[in-house]
Motif scaffolding. Structure first.
Motif, short mmCIF file in Angstrom:
data_model
loop_
_atom_site.label_atom_id
_atom_site.label_comp_id
_atom_site.label_asym_id
_atom_site.label_seq_id
_atom_site.Cartn_x
_atom_site.Cartn_y
_atom_site.Cartn_z
N GLU A 1 -10.22 34.18 -35.09
CA GLU A 1 -11.07 33.04 -35.35
C GLU A 1 -10.42 32.13 -36.40
O GLU A 1 -10.06 32.58 -37.48
CB GLU A 1 -12.43 33.56 -35.84
N VAL A 2 -10.27 30.87 -36.06
CA VAL A 2 -9.63 29.94 -37.00
C VAL A 2 -10.69 29.25 -37.85
O VAL A 2 -10.60 29.18 -39.06
CB VAL A 2 -8.79 28.90 -36.23
N ASP B 1 3.47 29.56 -38.24
CA ASP B 1 2.05 29.97 -38.30
C ASP B 1 1.16 28.73 -38.41
O ASP B 1 0.12 28.62 -37.75
CB ASP B 1 1.78 30.85 -39.53
N ASP C 1 -1.66 27.51 -35.72
CA ASP C 1 -3.06 27.23 -36.06
C ASP C 1 -3.44 25.80 -35.70
O ASP C 1 -4.55 25.54 -35.26
CB ASP C 1 -3.31 27.48 -37.55
N GLU D 1 -3.96 25.69 -31.94
CA GLU D 1 -5.22 26.34 -31.56
C GLU D 1 -6.39 25.42 -31.85
O GLU D 1 -7.30 25.25 -31.03
CB GLU D 1 -5.38 27.66 -32.33
N ARG D 2 -6.34 24.83 -33.04
CA ARG D 2 -7.44 23.93 -33.41
C ARG D 2 -7.48 22.71 -32.49
O ARG D 2 -8.54 22.26 -32.08
CB ARG D 2 -7.28 23.53 -34.87
N LEU E 1 -4.95 21.45 -42.58
CA LEU E 1 -4.87 22.92 -42.67
C LEU E 1 -3.98 23.32 -43.84
O LEU E 1 -4.29 24.23 -44.60
CB LEU E 1 -4.29 23.49 -41.37
#
Lengths: 167, 256
Positions: free
Chosen positions: B134-135, A31, A35, A38-39, A64
């Motif tokens: 949405e991050v 996970d 993330d 994606e960022r 993160l």
């Protein structure tokens, strides 16, 4: 716009390894990597174009991780910082096997843990590791020395020992 | 970082452990270690632990990357999100266009309109799809300011709202946001669990009498929606019907 894929993709196995070492939970680690990716895709154009992509990705992942950990801690009961870092599994082990360094690592504060992983496993230079962790470059060596000292003590005594800082 | 012929310092030893000592310094450190067995012992242990850690993590590095971490799949998911946002914009434009000259349409409207519960479920689902992925900004006001959040949403909705405690189900309040909802305001509260799975509670004003729970599934996302005391409620999460039902019931009890 250059496709960031070929520049990001080769680092995914190493990101997974770092995330897994931090969390020691397969799904939560992936996970975290998801993330991170994606960022990275959404901020690709905002990065320093001459910067090292690998260090940038690791910095995103680590930030993160830390912000989540802080948030979880805010929502949970307040605990001492030395207590907070170890995982439940690590604490339950009465004595650590010398060979299970990964489990021993859980008993270190996050910053020491990350430093040992970035330098010792991911082969980042001392300067890059300092940048990823947001610490002054001049302090990396002494922090690394302290982290190793603590890890040694854990494995030698088989349990957490709070050491006096020896200069 | 190191002076070629100065005394051996801790930095040299650390660099020795990492195999990053400059060539010229190597012999000096080895000579020093030969003369200082205590230091040699700890440095040997450091090197052993370094190697052991690398060895323990080798398997993880060698694993094939799971499909959900393939960039192509992550990109596709992002594109979907953007499409949803575009569709939401397009839908709101359509409402304005149709509304401008829709007198004739009104006669049939009653018969054609889907049950209010379905509309609430659809609104909730669209909002879920937009914000759950949405991050950076999943919520407008974070749960740290829960009192402010609840007060604000309550005022805008015209209904005293509360954030139901879903901790018994493993979901923790992240925060919430205000949304347009069928001519008035709607509120979305977002929760997440330890694995990062997100659940939303959507509330807006809705005509109609009380209804039973209505279940709807759209891909991964499951929704229970109902109308109660002039408001429509919907609970949405990537869960099975059985998992979601007790949560919806808990929310219902909280507001009833």
């Amino acid at each position: 716009m250059a496709d960031p894929g070929p520049l990001i993709e080769p680092h995914i196995p190493a990101l997974r390894r770092y995330a897994f070492a931090l969390l020691r939970d397969r799904d939560r680690a992936d996970d975290l990597v998801q993330d991170t990716l994606e960022r990275a895709l959404s901020r690709w154009l905002l990065r320093r174009p001459d910067g090292d992509v690998r260090a940038w990705l690791f910095a995103i992942l680590r930030n993160l991780h830390v912000s989540r950990w802080r948030r979880d801690r805010r929502h949970g009961a307040s605990v001492d910082i030395d207590e907070a870092a170890p995982s439940v599994a690590a604490r339950q082990e009465a004595a650590l096997e010398v060979h299970d360094v990964l489990a021993a690592l859980d008993q270190l504060p996050e910053e020491q843990k990350s430093l040992l992983l970035l330098v010792g496993v991911e082969d980042f230079s001392y300067d890059d590791a300092a940048r990823i962790l947001g610490m002054p470059i001049g302090t990396v060596m002494s922090r690394l020395s302290r982290a190793r000292q603590r890890l040694r003590a854990l494995v030698e005594t088989g349990k957490v020992t709070l050491l006096r800082r020896v200069k | 970082m190191t002076i070629n012929d100065g005394p051996i310092v801790e930095d040299d030893l650390q660099a020795y452990v990492d195999g990053r000592l400059p060539e010229v310094r190597h012999a000096a450190v080895e000579a020093y270690l030969a003369q200082n067995p205590d230091v040699r012992e700890r440095i040997t242990l450091d090197i052993r632990q370094r190697n052991a850690l690398r060895g323990q993590l080798e398997g993880k590095f060698a694993e094939p990357v799971p499909p959900r971490l393939w960039l192509a799949n992550i990109r596709a998911a992002r594109r979907n999100t953007m499409m949803w946002r575009l569709k939401a914009v397009a839908a709101s434009l359509l409402v304005f266009t149709v509304g401008a000259g829709a007198g004739w349409f009104a006669a049939n409207h009653e018969a054609l309109a889907p049950p209010v519960t379905t509309a609430v479920a659809q609104n909730a689902n669209a909002a879920y799809r937009t914000y759950v992925v949405e991050v950076a900004h999943p919520v407008e006001v974070a749960s740290a300011q829960e009192a402010h959040l609840i007060q604000w949403l309550s005022r805008r909705l015209g209904k005293p709202l509360a954030a139901p405690d879903l901790m018994p189900f493993g979901y923790r309040l992240m925060g919430g946001r205000l949304l347009p909802g069928n001519g008035s305001a709607a509120a979305q509260l977002m929760y997440d669990d330890a694995s990062g799975k997100r659940l939303t509670l959507y509330v807006r004003a809705a005509e109609g009498s009380e209804t039973a729970f209505r279940f709807q599934r759209d891909g991964e996302a499951a929704t229970f929606a109902w109308i109660d005391q002039g408001f429509g409620f919907a609970v949405t999460a990537p869960a099975t019907r059985e998992e979601l039902l007790p949560i919806a019931e808990a929310v219902y009890r909280r507001f009833n």
